[in-house]
Scaffold this motif. Sequence first.
Motif, PDB file in Angstrom:
ATOM      1  N   VAL A  59       0.876  -1.169   0.000  1.00 40.35           N
ATOM      2  CA  VAL A  59       0.000   0.000   0.000  1.00 40.35           C
ATOM      3  C   VAL A  59       0.914   1.220   0.000  1.00 40.35           C
ATOM      4  N   VAL A  60       0.493   2.278  -0.647  1.00 41.01           N
ATOM      5  CA  VAL A  60       1.300   3.490  -0.705  1.00 41.01           C
ATOM      6  C   VAL A  60       0.602   4.564   0.116  1.00 41.01           C
ATOM      7  N   PRO A  61       1.302   5.158   1.085  1.00 43.26           N
ATOM      8  CA  PRO A  61       0.685   6.209   1.889  1.00 43.26           C
ATOM      9  C   PRO A  61       0.243   7.374   1.012  1.00 43.26           C
ATOM     10  N   GLY A  62      -0.938   7.870   1.288  1.00 49.14           N
ATOM     11  CA  GLY A  62      -1.483   8.971   0.496  1.00 49.14           C
ATOM     12  C   GLY A  62      -0.667  10.237   0.571  1.00 49.14           C
ATOM     13  N   ASN A  63       0.015  10.467   1.705  1.00 49.67           N
ATOM     14  CA  ASN A  63       0.786  11.709   1.816  1.00 49.67           C
ATOM     15  C   ASN A  63       1.972  11.735   0.846  1.00 49.67           C
ATOM     16  N   ALA A  64       2.341  10.604   0.261  1.00 48.40           N
ATOM     17  CA  ALA A  64       3.411  10.574  -0.748  1.00 48.40           C
ATOM     18  C   ALA A  64       3.005  11.342  -2.005  1.00 48.40           C
ATOM     19  N   PHE A  65       1.720  11.621  -2.154  1.00 48.37           N
ATOM     20  CA  PHE A  65       1.212  12.303  -3.341  1.00 48.37           C
ATOM     21  C   PHE A  65       0.796  13.740  -3.055  1.00 48.37           C
ATOM     22  N   LEU A  66       1.067  14.202  -1.838  1.00 46.84           N
ATOM     23  CA  LEU A  66       0.729  15.570  -1.459  1.00 46.84           C
ATOM     24  C   LEU A  66       1.907  16.496  -1.704  1.00 46.84           C
ATOM     25  N   VAL A  67       1.633  17.758  -1.949  1.00 48.57           N
ATOM     26  CA  VAL A  67       2.703  18.743  -2.079  1.00 48.57           C
ATOM     27  C   VAL A  67       3.459  18.840  -0.760  1.00 48.57           C
ATOM     28  N   ASP A  68       2.714  18.821   0.350  1.00 46.53           N
ATOM     29  CA  ASP A  68       3.303  18.851   1.683  1.00 46.53           C
ATOM     30  C   ASP A  68       3.120  17.464   2.302  1.00 46.53           C
ATOM     31  N   GLU A  69       4.154  16.637   2.231  1.00 46.42           N
ATOM     32  CA  GLU A  69       4.060  15.261   2.724  1.00 46.42           C
ATOM     33  C   GLU A  69       3.808  15.176   4.225  1.00 46.42           C
ATOM     34  N   SER A  70       4.009  16.268   4.942  1.00 44.11           N
ATOM     35  CA  SER A  70       3.771  16.253   6.383  1.00 44.11           C
ATOM     36  C   SER A  70       2.319  16.617   6.721  1.00 44.11           C
ATOM     37  N   ALA A  71       1.533  16.963   5.720  1.00 44.49           N
ATOM     38  CA  ALA A  71       0.126  17.305   5.950  1.00 44.49           C
ATOM     39  C   ALA A  71      -0.634  16.054   6.397  1.00 44.49           C
ATOM     40  N   PRO A  72      -1.630  16.228   7.246  1.00 42.52           N
ATOM     41  CA  PRO A  72      -2.419  15.072   7.690  1.00 42.52           C
ATOM     42  C   PRO A  72      -3.066  14.359   6.503  1.00 42.52           C
ATOM     43  N   CYS A  73      -3.051  13.041   6.570  1.00 46.17           N
ATOM     44  CA  CYS A  73      -3.631  12.247   5.491  1.00 46.17           C
ATOM     45  C   CYS A  73      -4.035  10.889   6.048  1.00 46.17           C
ATOM     46  N   GLN A  74      -5.215  10.443   5.725  1.00 45.65           N
ATOM     47  CA  GLN A  74      -5.699   9.138   6.165  1.00 45.65           C
ATOM     48  C   GLN A  74      -5.847   8.166   4.998  1.00 45.65           C
ATOM     49  N   SER A  75      -5.426   8.579   3.817  1.00 46.88           N
ATOM     50  CA  SER A  75      -5.636   7.757   2.626  1.00 46.88           C
ATOM     51  C   SER A  75      -4.410   6.939   2.262  1.00 46.88           C
ATOM     52  N   PHE A  76      -4.671   5.863   1.519  1.00 49.32           N
ATOM     53  CA  PHE A  76      -3.602   5.053   0.959  1.00 49.32           C
ATOM     54  C   PHE A  76      -4.063   4.550  -0.405  1.00 49.32           C
ATOM     55  N   ARG A  77      -3.118   4.151  -1.212  1.00 50.16           N
ATOM     56  CA  ARG A  77      -3.415   3.713  -2.573  1.00 50.16           C
ATOM     57  C   ARG A  77      -3.023   2.254  -2.723  1.00 50.16           C
ATOM     58  N   ILE A  78      -3.894   1.477  -3.366  1.00 52.14           N
ATOM     59  CA  ILE A  78      -3.568   0.081  -3.667  1.00 52.14           C
ATOM     60  C   ILE A  78      -3.673  -0.119  -5.173  1.00 52.14           C
ATOM     61  N   ASN A  79      -2.852  -1.006  -5.664  1.00 49.97           N
ATOM     62  CA  ASN A  79      -2.708  -1.247  -7.089  1.00 49.97           C
ATOM     63  C   ASN A  79      -3.374  -2.575  -7.454  1.00 49.97           C
ATOM     64  N   PHE A  80      -4.151  -2.561  -8.531  1.00 53.85           N
ATOM     65  CA  PHE A  80      -4.744  -3.819  -8.983  1.00 53.85           C
ATOM     66  C   PHE A  80      -4.162  -4.291 -10.308  1.00 53.85           C
ATOM     67  N   SER A  81      -3.157  -3.586 -10.839  1.00 56.73           N
ATOM     68  CA  SER A  81      -2.599  -3.996 -12.132  1.00 56.73           C
ATOM     69  C   SER A  81      -1.478  -5.013 -11.986  1.00 56.73           C
ATOM     70  N   THR A  82      -0.712  -4.930 -10.933  1.00 63.44           N
ATOM     71  CA  THR A  82       0.441  -5.813 -10.763  1.00 63.44           C
ATOM     72  C   THR A  82       0.070  -7.196 -10.237  1.00 63.44           C
ATOM     73  N   PRO A  83      -0.719  -7.288  -9.146  1.00 63.22           N
ATOM     74  CA  PRO A  83      -1.013  -8.622  -8.611  1.00 63.22           C
ATOM     75  C   PRO A  83      -1.948  -9.422  -9.518  1.00 63.22           C
ATOM     76  N   THR A  84      -1.784 -10.715  -9.485  1.00 65.94           N
ATOM     77  CA  THR A  84      -2.722 -11.587 -10.189  1.00 65.94           C
ATOM     78  C   THR A  84      -4.018 -11.636  -9.384  1.00 65.94           C
ATOM     79  N   GLU A  85      -5.052 -12.205  -9.956  1.00 66.27           N
ATOM     80  CA  GLU A  85      -6.313 -12.330  -9.213  1.00 66.27           C
ATOM     81  C   GLU A  85      -6.105 -13.140  -7.940  1.00 66.27           C
ATOM     82  N   GLU A  86      -5.260 -14.150  -7.999  1.00 66.26           N
ATOM     83  CA  GLU A  86      -4.989 -14.974  -6.825  1.00 66.26           C
ATOM     84  C   GLU A  86      -4.257 -14.187  -5.745  1.00 66.26           C
ATOM     85  N   GLN A  87      -3.450 -13.196  -6.148  1.00 69.70           N
ATOM     86  CA  GLN A  87      -2.677 -12.406  -5.187  1.00 69.70           C
ATOM     87  C   GLN A  87      -3.479 -11.260  -4.574  1.00 69.70           C
ATOM     88  N   ILE A  88      -4.606 -10.931  -5.152  1.00 67.69           N
ATOM     89  CA  ILE A  88      -5.445  -9.855  -4.608  1.00 67.69           C
ATOM     90  C   ILE A  88      -6.195 -10.430  -3.411  1.00 67.69           C
TER      91      ILE A  88
END
Length: 106
Positions: A59-88
């Motif tokens: 999972v990638v922390p959402g603050n990695a995509f903010l201009v100010d990485e120290s700003a409060p953030c409760q979001s995260f990003r997950i990828n569905f392109s890399t894992p196979t269906e079995e790995q999801i």
Amino acid sequence: RTIYRKRTELMIHLIEEHLVPHGITYHKAEGGLFIWCTLPENINMLDFCKKSAEKKVCVVPGNAFLVDESAPCQSFRINFSTPTEEQIDIRRIHTCLSRTKQRKKR
């Protein structure tokens, strides 16, 4: 596109089943290869991401995509392109949640 459509539908189904009941919200992808999820306020997002990495859940922390990485953030990003269906396996994210530090109520 057929492969990614199938993977995103699977991931959304599993998010609905295993994460939404625990207060996690998500934004359904209308394109791209990621789904944005948001943790409840009482979960420490960075600790959650660390616990996830320890369990080999990417999972990638959402603050990695903010201009100010120290700003409060409760979001995260997950990828569905890399894992196979079995790995999801969203249940592993739920396991990481249970091992994450709870924030103290203010």
